[in-house]
Design a protein around this motif. Structure first.
Motif, mmCIF file in Angstrom:
data_model
loop_
_atom_site.group_PDB
_atom_site.id
_atom_site.type_symbol
_atom_site.label_atom_id
_atom_site.label_comp_id
_atom_site.label_asym_id
_atom_site.label_seq_id
_atom_site.Cartn_x
_atom_site.Cartn_y
_atom_site.Cartn_z
ATOM 1 N N TYR A 266 -6.815 6.114 -10.552
ATOM 2 C CA TYR A 266 -6.452 7.487 -10.220
ATOM 3 C C TYR A 266 -6.641 8.402 -11.420
ATOM 4 O O TYR A 266 -7.122 9.532 -11.290
ATOM 5 C CB TYR A 266 -5.010 7.538 -9.725
ATOM 6 C CG TYR A 266 -4.869 7.134 -8.280
ATOM 7 C CD1 TYR A 266 -4.807 8.093 -7.270
ATOM 8 C CD2 TYR A 266 -4.825 5.795 -7.916
ATOM 9 C CE1 TYR A 266 -4.704 7.721 -5.940
ATOM 10 C CE2 TYR A 266 -4.721 5.418 -6.598
ATOM 11 C CZ TYR A 266 -4.660 6.385 -5.604
ATOM 12 O OH TYR A 266 -4.565 6.014 -4.288
ATOM 13 N N ARG B 173 -11.625 0.293 -6.821
ATOM 14 C CA ARG B 173 -11.308 1.338 -5.844
ATOM 15 C C ARG B 173 -10.393 0.788 -4.759
ATOM 16 O O ARG B 173 -9.397 1.428 -4.369
ATOM 17 C CB ARG B 173 -12.602 1.885 -5.236
ATOM 18 C CG ARG B 173 -12.417 2.909 -4.126
ATOM 19 C CD ARG B 173 -13.749 3.473 -3.666
ATOM 20 N NE ARG B 173 -13.598 4.358 -2.530
ATOM 21 C CZ ARG B 173 -13.617 3.949 -1.255
ATOM 22 N NH1 ARG B 173 -13.803 2.662 -0.976
ATOM 23 N NH2 ARG B 173 -13.468 4.812 -0.275
ATOM 24 N N ARG C 22 -7.512 7.641 0.528
ATOM 25 C CA ARG C 22 -7.419 6.498 1.410
ATOM 26 C C ARG C 22 -8.058 6.773 2.779
ATOM 27 O O ARG C 22 -8.476 5.867 3.471
ATOM 28 C CB ARG C 22 -5.957 6.066 1.582
ATOM 29 C CG ARG C 22 -5.842 4.724 2.298
ATOM 30 C CD ARG C 22 -4.388 4.244 2.317
ATOM 31 N NE ARG C 22 -4.308 3.033 3.105
ATOM 32 C CZ ARG C 22 -4.541 1.821 2.648
ATOM 33 N NH1 ARG C 22 -4.882 1.660 1.400
ATOM 34 N NH2 ARG C 22 -4.427 0.758 3.431
ATOM 35 N N PHE D 226 -6.201 1.414 -3.703
ATOM 36 C CA PHE D 226 -5.673 1.763 -2.392
ATOM 37 C C PHE D 226 -4.615 0.776 -1.917
ATOM 38 O O PHE D 226 -4.126 0.865 -0.802
ATOM 39 C CB PHE D 226 -6.807 1.841 -1.363
ATOM 40 C CG PHE D 226 -7.670 3.066 -1.514
ATOM 41 C CD1 PHE D 226 -7.110 4.318 -1.703
ATOM 42 C CD2 PHE D 226 -9.056 2.960 -1.461
ATOM 43 C CE1 PHE D 226 -7.904 5.438 -1.833
ATOM 44 C CE2 PHE D 226 -9.861 4.079 -1.590
ATOM 45 C CZ PHE D 226 -9.285 5.323 -1.774
ATOM 46 N N PRO E 187 0.800 -1.239 0.000
ATOM 47 C CA PRO E 187 0.000 0.000 0.000
ATOM 48 C C PRO E 187 0.823 1.274 0.000
ATOM 49 O O PRO E 187 0.520 2.218 -0.721
ATOM 50 C CB PRO E 187 -0.831 -0.141 1.278
ATOM 51 C CG PRO E 187 -0.997 -1.620 1.439
ATOM 52 C CD PRO E 187 0.320 -2.209 0.993
ATOM 53 N N ARG F 50 0.710 4.184 -3.002
ATOM 54 C CA ARG F 50 0.429 5.608 -2.828
ATOM 55 C C ARG F 50 1.532 6.460 -3.447
ATOM 56 O O ARG F 50 1.261 7.445 -4.133
ATOM 57 C CB ARG F 50 0.253 5.929 -1.345
ATOM 58 C CG ARG F 50 -1.017 5.344 -0.752
ATOM 59 C CD ARG F 50 -1.323 5.977 0.594
ATOM 60 N NE ARG F 50 -0.299 5.695 1.588
ATOM 61 C CZ ARG F 50 -0.278 4.584 2.327
ATOM 62 N NH1 ARG F 50 -1.185 3.645 2.158
ATOM 63 N NH2 ARG F 50 0.675 4.413 3.223
ATOM 64 N N LEU G 134 -11.366 5.050 3.502
ATOM 65 C CA LEU G 134 -11.504 3.618 3.742
ATOM 66 C C LEU G 134 -12.072 3.340 5.114
ATOM 67 O O LEU G 134 -11.760 4.031 6.065
ATOM 68 C CB LEU G 134 -10.137 2.917 3.594
ATOM 69 C CG LEU G 134 -9.659 2.673 2.156
ATOM 70 C CD1 LEU G 134 -8.308 1.995 2.187
ATOM 71 C CD2 LEU G 134 -10.657 1.782 1.417
ATOM 72 N N VAL H 123 -10.560 7.511 -7.615
ATOM 73 C CA VAL H 123 -9.952 7.795 -6.319
ATOM 74 C C VAL H 123 -8.903 8.876 -6.508
ATOM 75 O O VAL H 123 -8.467 9.152 -7.627
ATOM 76 C CB VAL H 123 -9.305 6.535 -5.698
ATOM 77 C CG1 VAL H 123 -10.336 5.529 -5.286
ATOM 78 C CG2 VAL H 123 -8.313 5.908 -6.663
#
Length: 225
Positions: A212, A166, A222, A170, A130, A134, A225, A217
């Motif tokens: 993205y 989605r 994030r 993330f 993750p 990002r 979530l 998103v």
């Protein structure tokens, strides 16, 4: 079925720790360990591993070049390469996936998560940690925000496929998504395959970027979530 693992890392302590981790884990057999990329290429040909844990910065031949050579080889099936590094630079991620790597994890990842990730990758999944996801998409969107004109095909997705995309964006694994949506991993894997087919994508990394790029998103999303 036992998964055959090759460990390539130039740091003896880290290499020994990974070997011990997978030796103790059920369902795995460590078939070799390499201290540089050249050794990794030779051992991959000799031992025919299912998964290779590949460090990036190594002497003689680095992990990216070693990955390129291994995945251009004649082995059938080819091993799946998991890049495991202390460096989460986006250019490493882009290059590694461009050479055919199936996963990218940081060495700070907890041992149980490394085991789970390698199990998933051995089964055909593609994973990004993750934190790396990002960094990658933030860099990508920053570079392409002004020029990206790729049309969105999200309208072709079902509501469930959109939600799965989605969560993929993330950085969640199929196992994580299954737990969040109360689905089986097999069902999630099917959703991922279908949405990638509809969006004409060939990798999980491309799916992250597409989410993205389409605005589904955002880098700060994030928190939702």
């Amino acid at each position: 079925m036992t998964t055959r693992v090759l460990v390539a890392d130039d740091q003896p302590l880290i290499r020994a720790g990974l070997v011990a981790l997978f030796t103790a884990a059920p369902g795995f057999t460590v078939v070799g360990q390499a201290a540089n990329g050249e050794e990794a290429v030779a051992l991959a040909a000799e031992t025919r591993p299912d998964v290779i844990l590949m460090d990036v910065r190594m002497p003689v031949v680095d992990g990216i070049a070693a990955t390129r050579r291994i995945l251009a080889g004649p082995a059938d099936p080819l091993p799946r390469v998991v890049v495991l590094t202390t460096f989460d630079l986006p250019e490493y991620v882009c290059t590694a996936f461009g050479e055919g790597a199936s996963g990218f994890l940081l060495k700070e990842t907890p041992p149980d998560r490394i085991i789970s990730a390698v199990r998933a990758i051995a089964a055909g999944d593609v994973l990004l940690a993750p934190a790396i996801t990002r960094r990658l998409v933030e860099t990508y969107t920053e570079r392409h925000r002004a020029t990206s004109t790729t049309p969105s095909r999200l309208a072709e997705l079902t509501a469930r496929e959109t939600e799965v995309l989605r969560l993929v964006a993330f950085g969640l694994s199929n196992q994580d998504i299954a737990g969040r949506l109360v689905l089986s991993e097999a069902t999630v894997k099917t959703h991922v395959k279908r949405l990638m087919s509809k969006l004409r994508l060939t990798s999980r990394a491309q799916a992250v970027v597409a989410a993205y790029e389409s605005g589904l998103v955002t880098p700060l999303g994030r928190r939702d979530l």
